[in-house]
Structure formats: structure tokens, C-alpha cells
Design a protein around this motif. Sequence first.
Motif, PDB file in Angstrom:
ATOM      1  N   ARG A 112       0.721  -1.084   0.052  1.00  0.00           N
ATOM      2  CA  ARG A 112       0.075   0.197  -0.258  1.00  0.00           C
ATOM      3  C   ARG A 112       1.161   1.073  -0.067  1.00  0.00           C
ATOM      4  O   ARG A 112       1.705   1.797   0.960  1.00  0.00           O
ATOM      5  CB  ARG A 112      -0.869  -0.086   1.312  1.00  0.00           C
ATOM      6  CG  ARG A 112      -1.855   1.050   1.188  1.00  0.00           C
ATOM      7  CD  ARG A 112      -2.997   0.673   2.341  1.00  0.00           C
ATOM      8  NE  ARG A 112      -4.005   1.879   2.363  1.00  0.00           N
ATOM      9  CZ  ARG A 112      -4.886   2.044   1.535  1.00  0.00           C
ATOM     10  NH1 ARG A 112      -5.472   1.939   0.201  1.00  0.00           N
ATOM     11  NH2 ARG A 112      -5.323   3.610   1.824  1.00  0.00           N
ATOM     12  N   SER A 113      -0.005   2.375  -1.091  1.00  0.00           N
ATOM     13  CA  SER A 113       1.124   3.301  -1.396  1.00  0.00           C
ATOM     14  C   SER A 113       0.730   4.622  -0.175  1.00  0.00           C
ATOM     15  O   SER A 113      -0.884   4.483  -0.718  1.00  0.00           O
ATOM     16  CB  SER A 113       1.592   4.017  -2.629  1.00  0.00           C
ATOM     17  OG  SER A 113       2.441   5.038  -2.559  1.00  0.00           O
ATOM     18  N   VAL A 114       1.539   4.946   0.485  1.00  0.00           N
ATOM     19  CA  VAL A 114       1.015   6.727   0.731  1.00  0.00           C
ATOM     20  C   VAL A 114       2.227   8.175   0.728  1.00  0.00           C
ATOM     21  O   VAL A 114       3.242   7.995   1.064  1.00  0.00           O
ATOM     22  CB  VAL A 114       1.090   6.688   2.572  1.00  0.00           C
ATOM     23  CG1 VAL A 114       0.212   7.300   3.332  1.00  0.00           C
ATOM     24  CG2 VAL A 114      -0.161   4.993   2.945  1.00  0.00           C
ATOM     25  N   PHE A 115       1.706   8.439   0.215  1.00  0.00           N
ATOM     26  CA  PHE A 115       2.358   9.823   0.491  1.00  0.00           C
ATOM     27  C   PHE A 115       3.597   9.600  -0.578  1.00  0.00           C
ATOM     28  O   PHE A 115       5.163  10.534  -0.180  1.00  0.00           O
ATOM     29  CB  PHE A 115       3.380  10.246   1.945  1.00  0.00           C
ATOM     30  CG  PHE A 115       2.196  10.618   3.261  1.00  0.00           C
ATOM     31  CD1 PHE A 115       0.734  11.305   2.179  1.00  0.00           C
ATOM     32  CD2 PHE A 115       1.494  10.371   4.136  1.00  0.00           C
ATOM     33  CE1 PHE A 115      -0.615  11.462   2.908  1.00  0.00           C
ATOM     34  CE2 PHE A 115       0.779  10.339   5.106  1.00  0.00           C
ATOM     35  CZ  PHE A 115      -0.279  10.972   4.524  1.00  0.00           C
ATOM     36  N   GLY A 116       3.056   8.640  -1.547  1.00  0.00           N
ATOM     37  CA  GLY A 116       4.106   8.536  -2.587  1.00  0.00           C
ATOM     38  C   GLY A 116       4.925   7.535  -2.321  1.00  0.00           C
ATOM     39  O   GLY A 116       6.404   7.185  -3.331  1.00  0.00           O
ATOM     40  N   LYS A 117       5.419   6.726  -1.360  1.00  0.00           N
ATOM     41  CA  LYS A 117       6.096   5.833  -0.690  1.00  0.00           C
ATOM     42  C   LYS A 117       4.911   5.113  -0.239  1.00  0.00           C
ATOM     43  O   LYS A 117       4.349   5.025   0.282  1.00  0.00           O
ATOM     44  CB  LYS A 117       6.866   5.720   0.049  1.00  0.00           C
ATOM     45  CG  LYS A 117       7.914   6.781  -0.319  1.00  0.00           C
ATOM     46  CD  LYS A 117       9.088   7.300   1.190  1.00  0.00           C
ATOM     47  CE  LYS A 117      10.312   7.854   1.104  1.00  0.00           C
ATOM     48  NZ  LYS A 117      10.896   8.187   1.962  1.00  0.00           N
ATOM     49  N   ASN A 118       5.588   2.756  -0.354  1.00  0.00           N
ATOM     50  CA  ASN A 118       5.227   2.172   0.235  1.00  0.00           C
ATOM     51  C   ASN A 118       5.187   2.370   1.518  1.00  0.00           C
ATOM     52  O   ASN A 118       5.575   2.787   2.199  1.00  0.00           O
ATOM     53  CB  ASN A 118       6.345   1.397   0.426  1.00  0.00           C
ATOM     54  CG  ASN A 118       5.146  -0.139  -1.744  1.00  0.00           C
ATOM     55  OD1 ASN A 118       4.851   0.689  -2.489  1.00  0.00           O
ATOM     56  ND2 ASN A 118       6.458  -0.897  -1.213  1.00  0.00           N
ATOM     57  N   LEU A 119       3.831   2.215   2.390  1.00  0.00           N
ATOM     58  CA  LEU A 119       3.897   2.505   3.348  1.00  0.00           C
ATOM     59  C   LEU A 119       5.024   1.280   4.785  1.00  0.00           C
ATOM     60  O   LEU A 119       5.309   2.575   5.614  1.00  0.00           O
ATOM     61  CB  LEU A 119       2.408   1.736   3.955  1.00  0.00           C
ATOM     62  CG  LEU A 119       1.883   2.305   5.837  1.00  0.00           C
ATOM     63  CD1 LEU A 119       1.674   3.553   5.814  1.00  0.00           C
ATOM     64  CD2 LEU A 119      -0.067   1.997   5.426  1.00  0.00           C
ATOM     65  N   HIS A 120       5.201   0.845   4.116  1.00  0.00           N
ATOM     66  CA  HIS A 120       6.844   0.228   5.025  1.00  0.00           C
ATOM     67  C   HIS A 120       7.341   0.508   4.445  1.00  0.00           C
ATOM     68  O   HIS A 120       8.582   0.528   5.367  1.00  0.00           O
ATOM     69  CB  HIS A 120       6.108  -1.280   4.721  1.00  0.00           C
ATOM     70  CG  HIS A 120       6.769  -1.796   3.954  1.00  0.00           C
ATOM     71  ND1 HIS A 120       6.881  -1.698   2.225  1.00  0.00           N
ATOM     72  CD2 HIS A 120       8.120  -2.888   3.666  1.00  0.00           C
ATOM     73  CE1 HIS A 120       8.026  -2.010   1.797  1.00  0.00           C
ATOM     74  NE2 HIS A 120       8.346  -2.717   2.272  1.00  0.00           N
ATOM     75  N   GLU A 121       7.970   1.922   4.242  1.00  0.00           N
ATOM     76  CA  GLU A 121       8.921   2.819   3.084  1.00  0.00           C
ATOM     77  C   GLU A 121       9.123   3.640   4.218  1.00  0.00           C
ATOM     78  O   GLU A 121      10.116   4.430   4.235  1.00  0.00           O
ATOM     79  CB  GLU A 121       9.679   2.531   2.134  1.00  0.00           C
ATOM     80  CG  GLU A 121       9.597   1.312   1.160  1.00  0.00           C
ATOM     81  CD  GLU A 121       9.977   1.526   0.255  1.00  0.00           C
ATOM     82  OE1 GLU A 121       9.316   2.411  -0.545  1.00  0.00           O
ATOM     83  OE2 GLU A 121      10.234   0.495  -0.741  1.00  0.00           O
ATOM     84  N   GLN A 122       8.085   4.128   4.827  1.00  0.00           N
ATOM     85  CA  GLN A 122       7.513   5.393   5.579  1.00  0.00           C
ATOM     86  C   GLN A 122       8.264   4.942   6.936  1.00  0.00           C
ATOM     87  O   GLN A 122       8.624   4.682   7.470  1.00  0.00           O
ATOM     88  CB  GLN A 122       6.420   6.232   5.276  1.00  0.00           C
ATOM     89  CG  GLN A 122       5.753   6.087   4.208  1.00  0.00           C
ATOM     90  CD  GLN A 122       5.341   7.751   3.895  1.00  0.00           C
ATOM     91  OE1 GLN A 122       6.803   7.981   4.191  1.00  0.00           O
ATOM     92  NE2 GLN A 122       5.378   7.606   2.668  1.00  0.00           N
ATOM     93  N   PRO A 123       9.470   6.146   7.109  1.00  0.00           N
ATOM     94  CA  PRO A 123      10.209   6.637   8.619  1.00  0.00           C
ATOM     95  C   PRO A 123       9.572   5.913   9.736  1.00  0.00           C
ATOM     96  O   PRO A 123       9.642   4.421  10.265  1.00  0.00           O
ATOM     97  CB  PRO A 123      10.663   7.744   8.997  1.00  0.00           C
ATOM     98  CG  PRO A 123      10.642   8.201   7.037  1.00  0.00           C
ATOM     99  CD  PRO A 123       9.775   7.684   6.615  1.00  0.00           C
ATOM    100  N   LEU A 124       8.552   6.459   9.625  1.00  0.00           N
ATOM    101  CA  LEU A 124       7.400   6.464  11.325  1.00  0.00           C
ATOM    102  C   LEU A 124       7.085   5.126  11.317  1.00  0.00           C
ATOM    103  O   LEU A 124       6.536   4.134  12.904  1.00  0.00           O
ATOM    104  CB  LEU A 124       6.759   7.045  11.677  1.00  0.00           C
ATOM    105  CG  LEU A 124       5.458   7.366  12.793  1.00  0.00           C
ATOM    106  CD1 LEU A 124       6.824   7.289  14.299  1.00  0.00           C
ATOM    107  CD2 LEU A 124       4.685   8.379  12.886  1.00  0.00           C
ATOM    108  N   MET A 125       6.189   4.717   9.897  1.00  0.00           N
ATOM    109  CA  MET A 125       5.899   3.245  10.466  1.00  0.00           C
ATOM    110  C   MET A 125       7.192   1.940  10.274  1.00  0.00           C
ATOM    111  O   MET A 125       6.583   0.887  10.542  1.00  0.00           O
ATOM    112  CB  MET A 125       4.576   3.087   8.642  1.00  0.00           C
ATOM    113  CG  MET A 125       4.045   1.910   8.545  1.00  0.00           C
ATOM    114  SD  MET A 125       2.968   1.390  10.039  1.00  0.00           S
ATOM    115  CE  MET A 125       1.824   2.473   9.142  1.00  0.00           C
ATOM    116  N   GLN A 126       8.326   2.635  10.021  1.00  0.00           N
ATOM    117  CA  GLN A 126       9.046   1.485   9.348  1.00  0.00           C
ATOM    118  C   GLN A 126       9.280   1.070  11.707  1.00  0.00           C
ATOM    119  O   GLN A 126       9.498  -0.065  11.472  1.00  0.00           O
ATOM    120  CB  GLN A 126       9.605   2.119   8.926  1.00  0.00           C
ATOM    121  CG  GLN A 126      10.264   2.028   7.696  1.00  0.00           C
ATOM    122  CD  GLN A 126      11.921   1.627   6.812  1.00  0.00           C
ATOM    123  OE1 GLN A 126      12.711   2.450   6.951  1.00  0.00           O
ATOM    124  NE2 GLN A 126      11.808   1.370   5.920  1.00  0.00           N
TER     125      GLN A 126
END
Length: 556
Positions: free
Chosen positions: A334-348
Motif C-alpha cells: 500500500r502506497s501513502v504519500f508517494g512511498k510504500n507504507l512500510h518504507e515511511q520512517p515512522l511506520m518502519q
Amino acid sequence: MAKQSTFSPTISDTHEVTNQASPLENYNAYESDQVLQQWIDKFGGSWGKEKLSKYGELVGGKLLSDGFEANKHKPEFVSHNRFGHRVDLVTFHPSYHSLMHEAISAEHHSLPWTNDKKGAHVVRAGLEFLHTQADPGSGCPLTMTFAAVPAIKHQPTLAKEWLSKITSTTYDPRNIPFYEKSGLTIGMAMTEKQGGSDVRANTTRAVQIGEDQGVATFEIVGHKWFCSAPMCDAFFVLAYTEIGLSCFLLPRWKPDGTKNPMHIQRLKNKIANVSNASSEVEFRGAFAWLVGEQGRGINTILDMVSMTRFDCMVGSSSIMSLAIQQALHHTGERSVFGKNLHEQPLMQNVLADLAIEAEAALAISMRMAKALDDDEHDFVRIGTAIGKYWICKRAPQHTYECMESIGAVALIADNVLARLYTESPVNAIWEGSGNVQCLDVLRTLQKEPLAVKAFIQELGQARNINELYDDYFIKLEASLSNKKDLEFRARRIVEKMALAWQAATLLLYGDTLIANSFIKSRLSDSGGHMYGTLDTSVNVAEIIARAKPKLNTNTA
């Protein structure tokens, strides 16, 4: 004249579905789980790979579907047949029987009792871990049947007659006397309205009526507030004789082929564990055999309770594992704000933290399985209480955080996360609630020095590897030696013991990155109390990659 519409004839097609994750299904739940494989191999279970892989394929496909169906179609209670005869029958959807059949065929309930190979408890724990991901509810009768074996051995005559059928790989759900069946399941009925966990407050009474092949037989009168899986073939029951609280094996059918007067009052209308029937029962002069010595019922049943508490550790670890796998699978697609969600720093940060928690729970569960294989009785005595308390307490919050990572879709009933969330408190409540486990640990600290010594020695082996751990170990020893207000501080004490044990297990047997990240985030003064508070030095991407399901091993 009306103006002609300019809309397309396909006006009903409002949008194309994009940016939605695929379901995690039709996969091999064992082959895709690198973490589970490593811990099973570490503790001597590598010889069971073929069995576990075969069951993992079922769990990720057919049994996952059966689990949904078995929870959708609740068990139903039939008190009398159409001719007015009392039958006390509980009927189940075919999916429940499918779950039971596959589990029993795979030796979920029996492997360590029929196979003396080292690592049998570890392999069997792997089977339970996998089965729980398909359906925790059917795990209840499987666990009780597994745990019944050490208890029934207190009465060798009964063991000789019953054990071969208890450990049989044939699932036989027919409503007929035990001696006519090819496979048996065993339940337990301990809790009464007025006592709950305090079984000494029980009022159920037993009066001796004779002997059967040298085994004392009794007639039991009383009630049980919780009797799980009432279609089992026999139940371990606590009741008072003239000598004291004693343990009995109460069959659903008498040895003469007549129905035993164990009357089901109703099935519990539970919000979780729905596939498993839990009931209220009354014994109206029910036949039962004495197991163990009169007046020592608690001591007799403790062998069974120890095993069921161990299974609570494994089961809750499984729920946490599948929850984080679902979260990682979803956020990876799933993509959010231009990146895969699991690549977003806070989500990581959140996902890696959740992965660490799940692996630490699995680590001590498998270490306890090894202790069972190696007959480390003293370590098992204290470890099951600590592990049952801590892992089962952590599971609900952990599962909720995984749901939040996925979003509102995780609340929908046909998402496996919704079922995992409602199941997650069950193990913390059953088989002795959190306070009961803490008080059990305190009794062990005060009265069983060999168990305490075994635990401290286990933790001591991990010294001189990580300075933070060494400091924590020293503080823990000081805390255990402080006898002031022990009961009031019990939860804090057990929490410290659990964290130290998880850290030691990860240091001694696990991945260095996971061990050091766990210690820095859980044992240091700077550690956070919410998920997603890992230090910037932690390699979250590597932790996520380790925990994410490896779906290239798909065999469906």
C-alpha cells in the motif's frame, strides 16, 4: 425537450480499485516464516521440517478458510432428542471437524508422547503455532487432550486403557461411549461460580461408590461454571471428598454404556474463541474415577495446567506473529504519500518494534519447549508462569497496533486481524489470570529455591555479552532479594523477570540485531512504553525484511 445526458453508459462504474493490498492467503505459513523456522531449528526441531511444511500449507490455505467458517457458524446445543431423551449434544459446522481432523492427524495433540526423539516438544509447539493462525478456538480441545497425558499417568490403570486412544491420530467425533471409539479427546472442568481461579472454594462433592479394576469410583454432584469443549470424551474435574479436594476423570458415557448425568445447562455466548464450545454443566450423580491421591487434587492437576499454560505462551506468540505478518504484508503493498507504507520512517519504526516483540515472545516459548524436551522440571515450573503472564498480556496491545498499521479495513469481520484481536485476550484470562500467574511466581520464589536457581542460572549464561543487559540483570537480582511488599509489587517483578528472560534468550540463541534492539528498547532507561519508539541506530529495514512473509515459497 429534455437535454440529453452526456454521462457514459457505464455511469455505475464509479472508480477502479487501486492501492489496496492483496489478502495474505493461499501460502505456506511455515515456509514463509523465516523467524519460526530459525527458532525451531535452534532448539532441535529441524527433523520436523517436512511435517511442519505440510501443515503450513494447510494452514495458509484450506484451514485458514475453515477457521473463518467455524467462527461464522457457532456450535449449537441440543439438550433433548425428538423423543424427549436427554442427549446433551453440541453440534459443529463441518469446518470445525476439518480443523480437528487435520490437527489430530498431524499429531498436534500427541507428538511428544509418542515420539521420544529430542525436539519433539519443539516440533509439536510449531504445529500448535501454525494451527493457531488458522483457528485458536479448536486449539482448546487439542491443548487439553495434549495436556491430559501427564495427569492421567497419576492413575496407571486408567492410563493403560486410555492413553493409546488419547494419542491416536484418528479424530472420532461420534457421540458414543469411549470404549467404542478409535480416538479420544479430553477436556477439563474446574471453575465454579463462587470461586473462579480459587478452586479451593469449590462446592462440588464426590462420594465413593466402589472400585473399577482397582481404581476407586465416585459419584459427583455439583456444577462447573466453565467446561470448555463439552463434546470431549472425558473431563478432568476437581471435587471434594471426605479427605479433601481431589482429582477425577469423568467420562461422558458410563462404562456400562449409559449416558453419564453430566448435564449441559447452556453454551457461553462468547465474543471470541467462538468455534470452541464453552459450557456450563451440572453433575447430577455423575460417575468418575479417582486420579491420584484423595486430598491432593491440585497437585495432580498441576501437571495438566502446566502444559495448558505452556500452550497459552505458544498460542499468544502465534497470534502476535500472524498479526505482524499481516501488517507487514499490507503495508508492503500500500502506497501513502508517494512511498510504500512500510518504507515511511515512522511506520518502519512501529513495524520493526512490533516484529521484535513477536520474535521475543516466540523465542521464550520455544526455549520452554526445549526445556520440556530436556526434562528441565524446575525451569519449566517457573518459566510457564512467567511466560504465560507476559506474552499473553502483551498480545492484545500488540495485535491492536498491527490493526492500526493496516487501518479501518482491519476492523472488518472477514479480515483475519479482527479475529486475532478478539482472540488476543483469551489466553491471558484462561488457565489462570495475570494476578494468578504473578502469585504463582511469588510462591515459587519463596518456596521452590531450585526453580529460582534454574531461572537465575539461565539468565546468568547471557552475561558479558551486552552491558545494558548486565546492568539489568544486577538490578533484577537486587529486586528479587527485596522481600518488602512482594505481593503489591508482583506484576512489576514478573515483568522484569520476563524482559530479562527474553533478552537472555535472544542473546544466547537468537539474531544479534534483534537481541541488541530488544535490549536497547526494553531494558534501558531511555526505552519507550509505546510501539514505535526505537532508537535511530536500529536497522529497522533489516528487522522488517526478516519478519516479512516470504511469499516466493508459495506452494498453493
